[in-house]
Design a protein around this motif. Structure first.
Motif, PDB file in Angstrom:
ATOM      1  N   GLU A  70      41.003  56.479  45.482  1.00  0.00           N
ATOM      2  CA  GLU A  70      42.232  55.778  44.831  1.00  0.00           C
ATOM      3  C   GLU A  70      42.576  55.953  43.674  1.00  0.00           C
ATOM      4  O   GLU A  70      42.023  55.914  42.657  1.00  0.00           O
ATOM      5  N   PRO A  71      44.055  55.928  43.445  1.00  0.00           N
ATOM      6  CA  PRO A  71      44.646  55.950  41.958  1.00  0.00           C
ATOM      7  C   PRO A  71      44.114  54.998  41.252  1.00  0.00           C
ATOM      8  O   PRO A  71      44.195  53.672  41.843  1.00  0.00           O
ATOM      9  N   PRO A  72      44.422  55.060  39.894  1.00  0.00           N
ATOM     10  CA  PRO A  72      43.960  53.790  39.006  1.00  0.00           C
ATOM     11  C   PRO A  72      44.713  52.714  39.180  1.00  0.00           C
ATOM     12  O   PRO A  72      44.257  51.637  39.051  1.00  0.00           O
ATOM     13  N   ASP A  73      46.257  52.996  39.403  1.00  0.00           N
ATOM     14  CA  ASP A  73      47.290  51.663  39.601  1.00  0.00           C
ATOM     15  C   ASP A  73      46.592  51.029  40.821  1.00  0.00           C
ATOM     16  O   ASP A  73      46.817  49.699  40.822  1.00  0.00           O
ATOM     17  N   THR A  74      46.339  51.724  41.842  1.00  0.00           N
ATOM     18  CA  THR A  74      45.929  50.770  43.105  1.00  0.00           C
ATOM     19  C   THR A  74      44.629  49.758  42.802  1.00  0.00           C
ATOM     20  O   THR A  74      44.370  48.865  43.110  1.00  0.00           O
ATOM     21  N   VAL A  75      43.594  50.877  41.995  1.00  0.00           N
ATOM     22  CA  VAL A  75      42.394  49.764  41.857  1.00  0.00           C
ATOM     23  C   VAL A  75      42.860  48.462  40.707  1.00  0.00           C
ATOM     24  O   VAL A  75      42.215  47.446  41.036  1.00  0.00           O
ATOM     25  N   VAL A  76      43.557  48.852  39.990  1.00  0.00           N
ATOM     26  CA  VAL A  76      43.936  47.701  38.849  1.00  0.00           C
ATOM     27  C   VAL A  76      44.563  46.560  39.666  1.00  0.00           C
ATOM     28  O   VAL A  76      44.373  45.567  39.378  1.00  0.00           O
ATOM     29  N   ASP A  77      45.598  46.884  40.581  1.00  0.00           N
ATOM     30  CA  ASP A  77      46.327  45.872  41.691  1.00  0.00           C
ATOM     31  C   ASP A  77      45.157  45.197  42.215  1.00  0.00           C
ATOM     32  O   ASP A  77      45.453  43.936  42.222  1.00  0.00           O
ATOM     33  N   LYS A  78      44.229  45.845  42.628  1.00  0.00           N
ATOM     34  CA  LYS A  78      43.126  45.190  43.525  1.00  0.00           C
ATOM     35  C   LYS A  78      42.405  44.255  42.528  1.00  0.00           C
ATOM     36  O   LYS A  78      42.141  43.027  42.998  1.00  0.00           O
ATOM     37  N   ILE A  79      42.173  44.664  41.310  1.00  0.00           N
ATOM     38  CA  ILE A  79      41.205  43.735  40.582  1.00  0.00           C
ATOM     39  C   ILE A  79      42.231  42.584  40.343  1.00  0.00           C
ATOM     40  O   ILE A  79      41.602  41.547  39.883  1.00  0.00           O
ATOM     41  N   LYS A  80      43.412  42.845  39.743  1.00  0.00           N
ATOM     42  CA  LYS A  80      44.240  41.997  39.537  1.00  0.00           C
ATOM     43  C   LYS A  80      44.370  40.537  40.732  1.00  0.00           C
ATOM     44  O   LYS A  80      44.298  39.434  40.341  1.00  0.00           O
ATOM     45  N   ASN A  81      44.538  41.014  41.901  1.00  0.00           N
ATOM     46  CA  ASN A  81      44.733  40.243  42.821  1.00  0.00           C
ATOM     47  C   ASN A  81      43.475  39.600  43.238  1.00  0.00           C
ATOM     48  O   ASN A  81      43.632  38.260  43.469  1.00  0.00           O
ATOM     49  N   PHE A  82      42.078  39.989  42.801  1.00  0.00           N
ATOM     50  CA  PHE A  82      40.917  39.169  42.752  1.00  0.00           C
ATOM     51  C   PHE A  82      41.005  38.135  41.827  1.00  0.00           C
ATOM     52  O   PHE A  82      40.705  37.195  42.104  1.00  0.00           O
ATOM     53  N   LEU A  83      41.320  38.508  40.763  1.00  0.00           N
ATOM     54  CA  LEU A  83      41.185  37.599  39.649  1.00  0.00           C
ATOM     55  C   LEU A  83      42.109  36.408  39.825  1.00  0.00           C
ATOM     56  O   LEU A  83      41.909  35.149  39.567  1.00  0.00           O
ATOM     57  N   LYS A  84      43.344  36.731  40.597  1.00  0.00           N
ATOM     58  CA  LYS A  84      44.448  35.614  40.751  1.00  0.00           C
ATOM     59  C   LYS A  84      43.788  34.682  41.676  1.00  0.00           C
ATOM     60  O   LYS A  84      44.064  33.371  41.602  1.00  0.00           O
ATOM     61  N   LEU A  85      43.063  35.175  42.674  1.00  0.00           N
ATOM     62  CA  LEU A  85      42.577  34.346  43.703  1.00  0.00           C
ATOM     63  C   LEU A  85      41.169  33.701  43.558  1.00  0.00           C
ATOM     64  O   LEU A  85      40.853  32.547  43.861  1.00  0.00           O
ATOM     65  N   ASN A  86      40.516  34.110  42.445  1.00  0.00           N
ATOM     66  CA  ASN A  86      39.185  33.715  42.254  1.00  0.00           C
ATOM     67  C   ASN A  86      38.790  33.194  40.882  1.00  0.00           C
ATOM     68  O   ASN A  86      37.493  32.557  40.849  1.00  0.00           O
ATOM     69  N   VAL A  87      39.608  33.555  40.001  1.00  0.00           N
ATOM     70  CA  VAL A  87      38.997  33.308  38.540  1.00  0.00           C
ATOM     71  C   VAL A  87      40.114  32.691  37.649  1.00  0.00           C
ATOM     72  O   VAL A  87      41.377  32.945  37.925  1.00  0.00           O
ATOM     73  N   ASN A  88      39.762  31.630  36.800  1.00  0.00           N
ATOM     74  CA  ASN A  88      40.742  31.149  36.060  1.00  0.00           C
ATOM     75  C   ASN A  88      40.542  31.602  34.589  1.00  0.00           C
ATOM     76  O   ASN A  88      41.587  31.711  33.718  1.00  0.00           O
ATOM     77  N   GLU A  89      39.415  32.016  34.376  1.00  0.00           N
ATOM     78  CA  GLU A  89      39.087  32.532  32.998  1.00  0.00           C
ATOM     79  C   GLU A  89      38.118  33.197  32.913  1.00  0.00           C
ATOM     80  O   GLU A  89      37.317  33.467  33.711  1.00  0.00           O
ATOM     81  N   ILE A  90      37.816  34.066  31.785  1.00  0.00           N
ATOM     82  CA  ILE A  90      36.727  35.137  31.627  1.00  0.00           C
ATOM     83  C   ILE A  90      36.041  34.844  30.260  1.00  0.00           C
ATOM     84  O   ILE A  90      36.830  34.624  29.297  1.00  0.00           O
ATOM     85  N   HIS A  91      34.799  34.961  29.928  1.00  0.00           N
ATOM     86  CA  HIS A  91      34.149  34.568  28.800  1.00  0.00           C
ATOM     87  C   HIS A  91      33.953  36.032  28.085  1.00  0.00           C
ATOM     88  O   HIS A  91      33.767  36.082  26.823  1.00  0.00           O
ATOM     89  N   TRP A  92      33.275  36.867  28.807  1.00  0.00           N
ATOM     90  CA  TRP A  92      32.719  38.117  28.378  1.00  0.00           C
ATOM     91  C   TRP A  92      33.438  39.331  29.232  1.00  0.00           C
ATOM     92  O   TRP A  92      33.481  39.191  30.385  1.00  0.00           O
ATOM     93  N   ILE A  93      33.597  40.666  28.695  1.00  0.00           N
ATOM     94  CA  ILE A  93      34.000  41.607  29.294  1.00  0.00           C
ATOM     95  C   ILE A  93      33.062  42.564  29.045  1.00  0.00           C
ATOM     96  O   ILE A  93      32.928  43.024  27.822  1.00  0.00           O
ATOM     97  N   ILE A  94      32.286  43.210  29.896  1.00  0.00           N
ATOM     98  CA  ILE A  94      31.490  44.519  29.637  1.00  0.00           C
ATOM     99  C   ILE A  94      32.193  45.801  30.198  1.00  0.00           C
ATOM    100  O   ILE A  94      32.712  45.699  31.215  1.00  0.00           O
ATOM    101  N   VAL A  95      32.449  46.597  29.314  1.00  0.00           N
ATOM    102  CA  VAL A  95      33.097  48.074  29.729  1.00  0.00           C
ATOM    103  C   VAL A  95      31.872  48.833  29.584  1.00  0.00           C
ATOM    104  O   VAL A  95      31.217  49.144  28.861  1.00  0.00           O
TER     105      VAL A  95
END
Length: 239
Positions: A70-95
């Protein structure tokens, strides 16, 4: 009884960079599938929870970027959709970064994708870089990897306003070893890695990415309203 504090942690990185292994170490269970592959094993974002020292940790496991399917844009869109539906905020990001790989152009592109859609340059104090598969590294090996990072222009965007937090992790899977002594040593290593990870993620009352999540939701609402308006306009035209 005091209300438990919640810490939401998003783990993101290139396919095969050790995201799922990291989550399993934190959960102390094999909940996330992890194999060494150029195809992302995690096909959808998942939310895991565990409690430690009176803190509820929510772990967001994301699909790997730079996946061969899957191309990066598709993966990014899926991550965005998940965050929109399941999360209001984030405290830490691990890369996550794979200590067995050089920082290739592909890896740099992944970092750029993460920087862009999460606007991480704004949240430098909320980002931890975790170099996975780094068990057994000595000082010179870490110094060499740090030098590679410091020569990477994308990574330097994180260090312009202060030093980025880099954590080296890695522990052999006890189930993949045969000798009892080796298994016991690996289990102790897992405990040490988990302890170091949690110490690097202290209780954080400040949150990030909530503005982006709200913006994404507002954009979705606007699309729905615009679509309904067009439908009504068409019906009126027909009448």
């Amino acid at each position: 009884m005091a209300e438990l504090k919640t810490q939401t942690i998003m783990i993101i990185g290139k396919t095969g960079s050790g995201k799922s292994r990291l989550i399993n170490l934190l959960l102390k269970a094999k909940s996330a599938e992890c194999y060494r592959s150029t195809n992302s094993i995690t096909k959808t974002c998942k939310l895991y929870k565990f409690v430690d020292n009176g803190i509820i940790y929510e772990l967001i496991d994301t699909m790997g970027l730079a996946d061969t399917e899957e191309p990066p844009d598709t993966v990014v869109d899926k991550i965005k959709n998940f965050l929109k539906l399941n999360v209001n905020e984030i405290h830490w990001i691990i890369v996550t970064l794979n200590g067995n790989e050089k920082l290739t152009n592909e890896n740099t592109e992944v970092l750029n994708n993460i920087l862009e859609f999460l606007q991480l340059e704004t949240y430098i104090n909320h980002v931890v870089f975790c170099v996975a598969h780094a068990d057994g590294w000595n000082g010179p090996t870490r110094d060499k990897f740090n030098e590679t990072l410091s020569n990477n222009s994308t990574f330097n965007r994180f260090t312009s306003n202060g030093a980025a937090k880099i954590l080296y992790s890695g522990a052999p899977d006890p189930d993949e070893l045969e000798g009892d002594d080796d298994k016991e040593h690996a289990k102790k290593k897992e405990i040490a890695v988990r302890t170091n990870l949690l110490q690097a993620l202290p209780l954080n009352s400040n949150t990030i990415v909530q503005d982006q999540i709200k913006q994404w939701r507002d954009e979705d609402i606007k699309k729905i309203i615009d679509t309904e308006f067009i439908k009504k306009k068409r019906r009126c035209t027909i009448l």
